[in-house]
Design a protein around this motif. Structure first.
Motif, PDB file in Angstrom:
ATOM      1  N   ALA A 128       0.851  -1.187   0.000  1.00 37.90           N
ATOM      2  CA  ALA A 128       0.000   0.000   0.000  1.00 37.90           C
ATOM      3  C   ALA A 128       0.884   1.233   0.000  1.00 37.90           C
ATOM      4  O   ALA A 128       1.864   1.311   0.748  1.00 37.90           O
ATOM      5  N   TYR A 138      -1.480  -0.077   6.097  1.00 38.12           N
ATOM      6  CA  TYR A 138      -2.138  -1.328   5.720  1.00 38.12           C
ATOM      7  C   TYR A 138      -1.658  -2.464   6.613  1.00 38.12           C
ATOM      8  O   TYR A 138      -0.456  -2.654   6.823  1.00 38.12           O
ATOM      9  N   THR A 143      -7.899  -5.690   8.039  1.00 35.83           N
ATOM     10  CA  THR A 143      -8.094  -4.736   6.939  1.00 35.83           C
ATOM     11  C   THR A 143      -9.337  -3.857   7.117  1.00 35.83           C
ATOM     12  O   THR A 143      -9.797  -3.225   6.169  1.00 35.83           O
ATOM     13  N   LEU A 146      -9.645  -0.237   5.812  1.00 37.22           N
ATOM     14  CA  LEU A 146      -9.868   0.068   4.395  1.00 37.22           C
ATOM     15  C   LEU A 146     -11.207   0.788   4.192  1.00 37.22           C
ATOM     16  O   LEU A 146     -11.385   1.504   3.206  1.00 37.22           O
ATOM     17  N   TYR A 151      -9.252   4.036  -2.045  1.00 41.51           N
ATOM     18  CA  TYR A 151      -7.985   3.451  -2.476  1.00 41.51           C
ATOM     19  C   TYR A 151      -8.054   2.913  -3.909  1.00 41.51           C
ATOM     20  O   TYR A 151      -9.112   2.560  -4.416  1.00 41.51           O
TER      21      TYR A 151
END
Length: 279
Positions: A128, A138, A143, A146, A151
């Motif tokens: 990332a 990251y 995760t 996120l 992204y």
């Protein structure tokens, strides 16, 4: 008995001698043409900019890690290398159908139409990348963050399932003939993206090349190791020979230290070099 040849009267034996000489000349010419053909067999190889593995630059011949291996593999042979610049999806379809003899760099996948070298591989991770001032990182084990960012991902690439969790947050970039990684890096540097998931070997090189280290940084990598190699059309009668040449060239480059020197010449991160030299 006499004959007329080119308005000149000649004997039968003289005519036979002329015919024999013409046949000998035709045989020699035919042999020369076959010999020239056999010593100039052309290998058509698809290339897409993915520097430092394959580098495509205006007014320059293709170069890079894979190109160096190919040149060494076929330097002292009857083969001539012809590099054809194509988007990666088109080059993949053309090598599967035999329109290309090979692709210089392709992510490893199973396919009956593709033959891979046994030893030659370029290894990388997906990482990332974020604007330099970002505190976001990251974590492949967790995760959930996120969901907090917008992204970027490259369409058709293996994105390690990060495209399955929060699809509304994703901006897809489509690969073409030019480095899609660089396009995404510019979006990150200008804060149009909070992060982007990219190949470490290519992206670290591009950050150095384009002077982006002050505006873009690596913010964590996945654990999966991705392999790229030279994809050969499996049904070419000489495919196994090509495979052996590539593996032998790669092994020689590793043993004599030239491959390490080549990687260093592209200013690659030491972690990337270690990953490739120590496997």
């Amino acid at each position: 008995i006499t004959y007329t040849y080119n308005s000149v009267v000649i004997t039968k034996s003289h005519l036979a001698e002329i015919i024999l000489r013409k046949l000998q000349l035709a045989t020699l010419l035919g042999f020369s043409l076959v010999q020239a053909s056999s010593y100039s067999e052309q290998l058509n190889i698809g290339v897409t900019d993915h520097c430092p593995v394959v580098c495509i630059e205006p007014n320059k011949a293709p170069h890079g890690l894979a190109i160096s291996v190919l040149h060494k593999a076929f330097a002292s042979s009857e083969y001539q290398l012809s590099f054809v610049s194509l988007p990666f999806l088109r080059s993949e379809s053309q090598v599967k159908s035999g329109k290309l003899d090979a692709i210089a760099s392709k992510s490893f996948f199973e396919d009956d139409n593709i033959l891979w070298p046994s030893r030659y591989r370029i290894l990388t991770k997906a990482c990332a990348y974020t604007p330099t001032g970002s505190s976001w990182r990251y974590n492949p084990e967790n995760t959930t963050n996120l969901n907090d960012i917008k992204y970027g991902l490259i369409k058709f690439y293996d994105n390690s399932k990060v495209d399955q969790q929060y699809p509304k947050n994703i901006v897809y970039l489509h690969p073409g003939e030019n480095a899609v990684e660089y396009r995404m890096l510019k979006m990150i540097a200008s804060h149009r993206l909070d992060a982007g998931f990219l190949s470490q070997i290519t992206t670290d090189y591009l950050i150095q090349k384009h002077g982006l280290s002050a505006s873009v940084k690596s913010s964590g990598c996945g654990t999966k190791i991705y392999e790229t190699s030279i994809a050969l059309f499996a049904h070419n009668p000489n495919a196994t020979l090509y495979q052996q040449r590539i593996d032998a060239a790669y092994q020689d480059l590793r043993v004599n230290g030239d491959f390490l020197a080549l990687m260093k010449s592209y200013n690659l991160h030491q972690k990337v070099i270690d990953l490739n030299i120590n496997h």
